[in-house]
Design a protein around this motif. Structure first.
Motif, short mmCIF file in Angstrom:
data_model
loop_
_atom_site.label_atom_id
_atom_site.label_comp_id
_atom_site.label_asym_id
_atom_site.label_seq_id
_atom_site.Cartn_x
_atom_site.Cartn_y
_atom_site.Cartn_z
N ARG A 52 0.81 -1.21 0.00
CA ARG A 52 0.00 0.00 0.00
C ARG A 52 0.85 1.27 0.00
NH1 ARG A 52 -5.24 -1.20 0.96
NH2 ARG A 52 -5.69 -3.32 1.69
N THR A 53 2.09 1.15 0.40
CA THR A 53 2.95 2.34 0.50
C THR A 53 4.09 2.34 -0.51
OG1 THR A 53 4.32 1.27 2.20
CG2 THR A 53 2.45 2.62 2.95
N MET A 54 4.19 1.30 -1.37
CA MET A 54 5.29 1.27 -2.34
C MET A 54 5.19 2.48 -3.27
SD MET A 54 4.18 -1.83 -4.88
CE MET A 54 2.52 -1.93 -5.59
N GLY A 55 6.35 3.00 -3.61
CA GLY A 55 6.41 4.19 -4.44
C GLY A 55 6.53 5.47 -3.64
N ALA A 56 6.33 5.39 -2.30
CA ALA A 56 6.46 6.57 -1.45
C ALA A 56 7.93 6.95 -1.32
CB ALA A 56 5.87 6.28 -0.07
N PRO A 57 8.23 8.22 -1.15
CA PRO A 57 7.30 9.34 -1.00
C PRO A 57 6.91 9.99 -2.33
CG PRO A 57 9.52 10.08 -0.62
CD PRO A 57 9.63 8.62 -0.93
N VAL A 58 7.38 9.45 -3.45
CA VAL A 58 7.01 10.04 -4.75
C VAL A 58 5.51 9.91 -4.98
CG1 VAL A 58 7.35 9.91 -7.24
CG2 VAL A 58 9.28 9.54 -5.70
N LEU A 59 4.96 8.74 -4.68
CA LEU A 59 3.53 8.50 -4.87
C LEU A 59 2.82 8.47 -3.52
CD1 LEU A 59 3.69 5.62 -7.52
CD2 LEU A 59 3.35 8.07 -7.94
N HIS A 60 1.57 8.90 -3.52
CA HIS A 60 0.77 8.84 -2.31
C HIS A 60 0.39 7.39 -1.99
CE1 HIS A 60 0.34 13.15 -1.69
NE2 HIS A 60 0.07 13.28 -2.99
N GLU A 62 -1.19 3.96 -1.71
CA GLU A 62 -2.01 3.11 -2.58
C GLU A 62 -2.02 3.54 -4.04
OE1 GLU A 62 -5.86 1.92 -1.32
OE2 GLU A 62 -5.26 1.49 0.72
N TRP A 63 -1.33 4.64 -4.42
CA TRP A 63 -1.32 5.04 -5.82
C TRP A 63 -0.66 3.96 -6.68
CZ3 TRP A 63 -0.35 10.90 -7.14
CH2 TRP A 63 -1.41 11.66 -6.61
N ALA A 64 0.51 3.49 -6.26
CA ALA A 64 1.22 2.47 -7.03
C ALA A 64 0.40 1.18 -7.08
CB ALA A 64 2.59 2.19 -6.41
N LEU A 65 -0.25 0.84 -5.97
CA LEU A 65 -1.07 -0.36 -5.92
C LEU A 65 -2.23 -0.26 -6.91
CD1 LEU A 65 -1.65 -3.09 -4.58
CD2 LEU A 65 -2.92 -1.87 -2.80
N TRP A 66 -2.84 0.91 -7.01
CA TRP A 66 -3.94 1.09 -7.94
C TRP A 66 -3.45 1.10 -9.40
CZ3 TRP A 66 -8.82 0.18 -7.68
CH2 TRP A 66 -9.46 0.21 -6.44
N ILE A 67 -2.26 1.59 -9.62
CA ILE A 67 -1.69 1.53 -10.97
C ILE A 67 -1.54 0.06 -11.40
CG2 ILE A 67 0.41 1.94 -12.34
CD1 ILE A 67 0.75 4.55 -10.74
N VAL A 68 -1.02 -0.76 -10.48
CA VAL A 68 -0.87 -2.20 -10.75
C VAL A 68 -2.24 -2.84 -10.98
CG1 VAL A 68 -0.16 -4.41 -9.78
CG2 VAL A 68 1.29 -2.39 -9.48
N ARG A 69 -3.21 -2.49 -10.15
CA ARG A 69 -4.55 -3.07 -10.29
C ARG A 69 -5.18 -2.72 -11.64
NH1 ARG A 69 -6.73 -1.46 -4.23
NH2 ARG A 69 -6.05 -3.37 -3.15
N VAL A 70 -5.07 -1.45 -12.03
CA VAL A 70 -5.66 -1.02 -13.31
C VAL A 70 -4.98 -1.74 -14.47
CG1 VAL A 70 -5.91 0.94 -14.89
CG2 VAL A 70 -6.43 1.22 -12.46
N ALA A 71 -3.65 -1.85 -14.41
CA ALA A 71 -2.91 -2.55 -15.47
C ALA A 71 -3.34 -4.01 -15.55
CB ALA A 71 -1.41 -2.44 -15.22
N LEU A 72 -3.53 -4.65 -14.40
CA LEU A 72 -3.94 -6.05 -14.38
C LEU A 72 -5.36 -6.23 -14.89
CD1 LEU A 72 -2.43 -7.32 -11.01
CD2 LEU A 72 -1.88 -8.15 -13.30
N VAL A 73 -6.25 -5.34 -14.50
CA VAL A 73 -7.63 -5.42 -15.00
C VAL A 73 -7.64 -5.27 -16.52
CG1 VAL A 73 -9.85 -4.22 -15.06
CG2 VAL A 73 -8.74 -4.64 -12.88
N ALA A 74 -6.86 -4.32 -17.04
CA ALA A 74 -6.79 -4.13 -18.48
C ALA A 74 -6.26 -5.39 -19.16
CB ALA A 74 -5.89 -2.94 -18.81
N ALA A 75 -5.22 -6.01 -18.57
CA ALA A 75 -4.65 -7.24 -19.14
C ALA A 75 -5.67 -8.37 -19.12
CB ALA A 75 -3.39 -7.63 -18.37
N VAL A 76 -6.39 -8.52 -18.00
CA VAL A 76 -7.39 -9.58 -17.88
C VAL A 76 -8.51 -9.39 -18.89
CG1 VAL A 76 -9.19 -10.53 -16.37
CG2 VAL A 76 -6.91 -10.09 -15.46
#
Length: 222
Positions: A52-60, A62-76
């Motif tokens: 939930r915090t990966m990408g910090a402090p550059v990203l807020h 869950e931002w990185a987590l949501w980027i991964v989720r959106v990419a996975l949903v698109a792939a699926v």
């Protein structure tokens, strides 16, 4: 160009190959994360917090987590739609079926379609169970270790999960090889290596994912 790629059979197969490899990479990472449960609740919950915090402090948060989720949903979605449309084309091309009912492919090949359906249904259940807690009685937000143990302390949680993992193993075994063929595998030696690699990947992923519910059932993780 994009329209031509999407409309052509070769293009759809290429899209399936690329999205399949993306999902395969995620599965390997996801399995590695799951195995942290063997190091105790502190390690596992810490890993869940890091996601939930990966990408910090550059990203807020869950931002990185949501980027991964959106990419996975698109792939699926791309993978599933391409598979469905290719299946319909295959049926239209051979509406009468084969005269001889001799097996024309491996068991994994012949169950790819049903395997995909099983995995899609499992994905929905898995999210509702361990992400949102909608179907998980006693779900505790912020306590992923305990939630996993609770899920695999029920017979139906184990049956659903292990069935899906077995379907996943068959899907990966055939899917990885199909992706390699679509993207070009080269000579016969590379074909043999990639077939072996496909089998090993399927075996490792199946064993890795199944080890968690088995560990809970046997009391190794509790």
């Amino acid at each position: 160009m994009t329209r031509t790629l999407w409309d052509s059979t070769v293009g759809k197969k290429a899209i399936m190959a690329v999205t399949g490899l993306i999902m395969l990479g995620y599965l390997v990472a996801h399995m590695a994360g799951n195995l942290k449960i063997f190091f105790g609740p502190g390690e596992f919950d810490g890993y869940a917090h890091w996601l939930r915090t990966m990408g910090a402090p550059v990203l807020h948060e869950e931002w990185a987590l949501w980027i991964v989720r959106v990419a996975l949903v698109a792939a699926v979605v791309l993978h599933g739609v391409s598979a469905y449309q290719l299946s319909r084309r295959d049926i239209r091309a051979r509406p009468a079926g084969y005269v001889h009912r001799r097996a024309r492919a491996s068991y994994a090949t012949r169950t790819m379609r049903w395997g995909g359906v099983i995995l899609a249904l499992f994905l929905v259940w898995h999210i509702l169970d361990l992400t949102t807690g909608t179907v998980h009685t006693g779900f505790r937000p912020g306590h992923p270790y305990q939630n996993v143990v609770d899920t695999f302390s029920t017979w139906y949680g184990n049956v659903i999960y292990i069935t899906a993992v077995l379907a996943l193993g068959l899907h990966v075994r055939h899917g990885f090889w199909s992706a390699a063929q679509t993207l070009g595998v080269g000579n016969a030696t590379r074909e043999r290596v990639l077939k072996t690699l496909a089998g090993l990947l399927a075996l490792v992923l199946t064993a890795g994912f199944v080890s968690v519910p088995v560990a809970v059932m046997t009391g190794l993780v509790r």
